[in-house]
Design a protein around this motif. Sequence first.
Motif, mmCIF file in Angstrom:
data_model
loop_
_atom_site.group_PDB
_atom_site.id
_atom_site.type_symbol
_atom_site.label_atom_id
_atom_site.label_comp_id
_atom_site.label_asym_id
_atom_site.label_seq_id
_atom_site.Cartn_x
_atom_site.Cartn_y
_atom_site.Cartn_z
ATOM 1 N N UNK A 101 23.886 48.368 -50.179
ATOM 2 C CA UNK A 101 24.339 49.144 -49.021
ATOM 3 C C UNK A 101 24.699 50.536 -49.516
ATOM 4 N N UNK A 102 24.191 51.554 -48.828
ATOM 5 C CA UNK A 102 24.473 52.932 -49.214
ATOM 6 C C UNK A 102 24.871 53.713 -47.974
ATOM 7 N N UNK A 103 25.927 54.494 -48.114
ATOM 8 C CA UNK A 103 26.350 55.423 -47.074
ATOM 9 C C UNK A 103 26.676 56.728 -47.769
ATOM 10 N N UNK A 104 26.132 57.829 -47.234
ATOM 11 C CA UNK A 104 26.350 59.115 -47.898
ATOM 12 C C UNK A 104 25.992 60.245 -46.944
ATOM 13 N N UNK A 105 26.489 61.425 -47.280
ATOM 14 C CA UNK A 105 26.021 62.610 -46.577
ATOM 15 C C UNK A 105 24.528 62.721 -46.885
ATOM 16 N N UNK A 106 23.727 62.969 -45.851
ATOM 17 C CA UNK A 106 22.277 62.954 -46.013
ATOM 18 C C UNK A 106 21.795 64.058 -46.944
ATOM 19 N N UNK A 107 20.915 63.661 -47.851
ATOM 20 C CA UNK A 107 20.138 64.567 -48.688
ATOM 21 C C UNK A 107 18.735 63.975 -48.759
ATOM 22 N N UNK A 108 17.704 64.800 -48.744
ATOM 23 C CA UNK A 108 16.332 64.261 -48.742
ATOM 24 C C UNK A 108 15.963 63.466 -49.988
ATOM 25 N N UNK A 109 16.685 63.621 -51.097
ATOM 26 C CA UNK A 109 16.309 62.962 -52.343
ATOM 27 C C UNK A 109 16.924 61.582 -52.534
ATOM 28 N N UNK A 110 17.820 61.159 -51.669
ATOM 29 C CA UNK A 110 18.571 59.926 -51.922
ATOM 30 C C UNK A 110 17.664 58.700 -52.015
ATOM 31 N N UNK A 111 16.789 58.499 -51.048
ATOM 32 C CA UNK A 111 15.955 57.290 -51.045
ATOM 33 C C UNK A 111 15.017 57.270 -52.254
ATOM 34 N N UNK A 112 14.410 58.404 -52.570
ATOM 35 C CA UNK A 112 13.511 58.414 -53.732
ATOM 36 C C UNK A 112 14.280 58.178 -55.027
ATOM 37 N N UNK A 113 15.495 58.693 -55.144
ATOM 38 C CA UNK A 113 16.309 58.444 -56.333
ATOM 39 C C UNK A 113 16.707 56.973 -56.442
ATOM 40 N N UNK A 114 17.044 56.353 -55.302
ATOM 41 C CA UNK A 114 17.348 54.916 -55.306
ATOM 42 C C UNK A 114 16.134 54.117 -55.768
ATOM 43 N N UNK A 115 14.971 54.436 -55.217
ATOM 44 C CA UNK A 115 13.743 53.724 -55.617
ATOM 45 C C UNK A 115 13.459 53.904 -57.100
#
Length: 185
Positions: A101-115
């Motif tokens: 589970x992730x909650x954060x201020x949106x940044x475009x790089x978050x999902x790619x960094x998680x992957x």
Amino acid sequence: MSTTQPREQFLLISAHGANAMELTSVINKAAQESRCAIISSRLGRHGEFSALTAQASGSWDALARLEGLLPTLAKRHELSVNVTRSASATSRPQALPYVVYVSAAYRPDIVSELCQFFTDHHLELESLTCDTYLAPHTGTTMLNANITVTLPAGTQISWLRDQFLDFADAMNLDALIEPWRPQNP
């Protein structure tokens, strides 16, 4: 020498349309009329459109009927449909399902960094759901992500959890990783 094909075969259907109910109904009725069964499906709204991903099973001739029927229905109902023949899920080595589970201020790089984190630690991605919304009071664009991954059976869970929490801290993410549990025990 004859080769026999497996009796049960699969078709992966990806469809987009403006009306979620019509989209779902058209695809399910087409499968039923073709003597196929929808064995899994996911529907989500994205802006003014909905996206449906469904897996149909049936004999090769039933799936061929469904494949032939879908372009006509897509044109009639103004849908975008793509189909791919699929095999049944291959057996995989034992693995443990975990939910992130992730909650954060949106940044475009978050999902790619998680992957990338999951890839670097040899975790397989099973499902991913991300949504953005405006936070009440501040109006900040926020990201909520629910991700299901599988850990290889020999993974040292406490070590991985520490690695993930260090990663989340470095990325300034409010994050949690825990074992997957059935919703209705």
